[in-house]
Scaffold this active site. Structure first.
Site, mmCIF file in Angstrom:
data_model
loop_
_atom_site.group_PDB
_atom_site.id
_atom_site.type_symbol
_atom_site.label_atom_id
_atom_site.label_comp_id
_atom_site.label_asym_id
_atom_site.label_seq_id
_atom_site.Cartn_x
_atom_site.Cartn_y
_atom_site.Cartn_z
ATOM 1 C CB CYS A 90 -0.828 0.155 1.233
ATOM 2 S SG CYS A 90 -1.937 -1.490 1.217
ATOM 3 C CG HIS A 348 -6.673 0.597 -0.156
ATOM 4 N ND1 HIS A 348 -5.591 1.218 -0.750
ATOM 5 C CD2 HIS A 348 -6.013 -0.271 0.593
ATOM 6 C CE1 HIS A 348 -4.199 0.836 -0.313
ATOM 7 N NE2 HIS A 348 -4.565 -0.098 0.615
ATOM 8 C CB CYS A 378 -0.096 1.122 7.545
ATOM 9 S SG CYS A 378 -1.703 0.936 7.099
#
Length: 391
Positions: A90, A348, A378
């Site tokens: 990510c 996401h 994160c």
């Protein structure tokens, strides 16, 4: 060292994985779409771009084979355009921007693109799992192979973040996304994309193809209520993470044009803001969600920043527990934290998100006539990236 400007930004709308508009859209097509548009918005020619660096959380299959190079070729940038794909899960998008910024700051190049993309629809459910787990490391640190939901449940339990607090945060985030939508904020970022999606009939099970143009994010649920969230079952028995308080699996792409700031100013190009730098942190893999706070603290120490000097904070909504923990540790004001909502509502696409945060946060700084922002994201394996932006 040279200052580094961001002079162009765009993204696709974010589609729901498997059921959304991009459920059979190849990563090359998504990447090329934003590459072509971002150079247009920046006001530069394609042959001025000296590198394309793209983040991707799952760089295989439809997003493999050096997707950055191939997307550049498909965008018509020419055979002389290099490209590299990088993976920090990510944190891939922020890392791509940092790599480009470092080369510009060092004087090696003047202009390049940082991007990010993900096709969870085509990749995550078709991954090569052959020898995925290395048993000696698994025996030593089992959480390296935990799902992200397992890590979020672990953090919620260890640090006392209740299911109720998580759901209350989600309602607030969904409301902020709805307000941003109504104000047309996301439309400013999005370049519509025409594609062909696979549609499955619920009754017969038959599938067919349909041409669609995706113009806005598919994920927001403005009618979300505490009662509705409370009725969702936890993904893992005994846990607190549900489909309602976790970020949505999604497909999408985004890109930035970055340039030597002095050159951009000399040419009168639209400087959205300056990329001042990135810092990293790592924690135990089981505690991934808590990694943002130490990355941000390290970033602030490096740049000599106090909390009162930051106008906007973007703390990644991997899960509601992620944002709640890091906001509590950093003591960021809610009125300036995730002001337009986040990934729980919008979705996401792993490699895309960091680039989206950079671009959308700069646009929000401009709307508010504000100066500084910090972004924290994160990443799987117990890592985090944090970036400092300035107008």
């Amino acid at each position: 060292m040279r200052d580094v400007a961001i002079i162009g930004y765009c993204r696709t709308a974010i589609a729901k994985a498997l059921r959304g508009a991009f459920n059979q859209t190849h990563g090359i097509a998504m990447g090329a779409h934003v590459l072509k548009e971002v150079v247009r918005r920046a006001g530069v020619a394609a042959d001025e771009i000296e590198d394309v660096v793209m983040g991707c959380g799952l760089p295989e299959g439809a997003t493999g084979h050096n997707i950055a190079r191939n997307a550049g070729l498909y965008a018509g940038f020419g055979k002389d355009m290099p490209g590299v794909t990088i993976n920090r899960y990510c944190g891939s998008g922020l890392t791509a921007a940092s790599m480009v910024a470092n080369r510009i700051a060092a004087g090696e190049i003047k202009t390049a693109i940082a991007g990010g993309l993900e096709s969870i629809s085509l990749v995550q459910f078709n991954m090569n799992l052959h020898h995925l787990i290395y048993e000696p490391l698994q025996q030593e640190i089992p959480a390296v192979w935990w799902t992200m939901i397992e890590t979020a449940d672990y953090v919620a339990k260890k640090f006392g973040i209740s299911r109720e607090a998580q759901d209350e945060y989600v309602v607030k985030s969904q409301r902020r996304v709805a307000e941003a939508l109504a104000a047309g904020k996301f439309a400013e970022e999005i370049v519509p994309m025409k594609t062909t999606m696979l549609v499955k009939d619920r009754d017969s099970g038959e599938t067919s193809e349909r041409e669609v143009t995706l113009e806005q994010d598919e994920g927001p649920r403005p009618d979300t209520t505490l009662e509705g969230l409370a009725g969702l079952e936890p993904v893992n028995a005994g846990g607190t993470i549900t489909a309602g308080n976790a970020s949505q699996l999604s497909d999408g792409a985004a890109a930035l044009v970055m340039m030597d700031a002095a050159l951009a100013a000399q040419r009168g190009l639209p400087i959205l803001g300056l990329f001042r730098g990135m810092q990293l942190s790592a924690v135990a893999p089981a505690e991934m969600s808590i990694a943002i706070a130490p990355a941000v603290q390290k970033l602030m120490r490096h740049h000599g920043l106090g909390a009162g000097q930051i106008d906007l904070w973007e703390l990644h909504e991997a899960f509601a527990v992620t944002t709640l923990y890091n906001q509590r540790e950093l003591e960021t004001p809610w009125e300036t934290t995730n002001v337009n909502g986040g990934a729980i509502a919008l979705g996401h696409p792993y490699g895309m998100s960091g680039v989206r945060y950079l671009g959308s946060t700069l646009l929000e700084l401009e709307r508010r006539m504000a100066q500084r922002a910090i972004i924290g994201v994160c990443a799987a394996g117990g890592m985090a990236t944090a970036a400092f932006l300035e107008r």
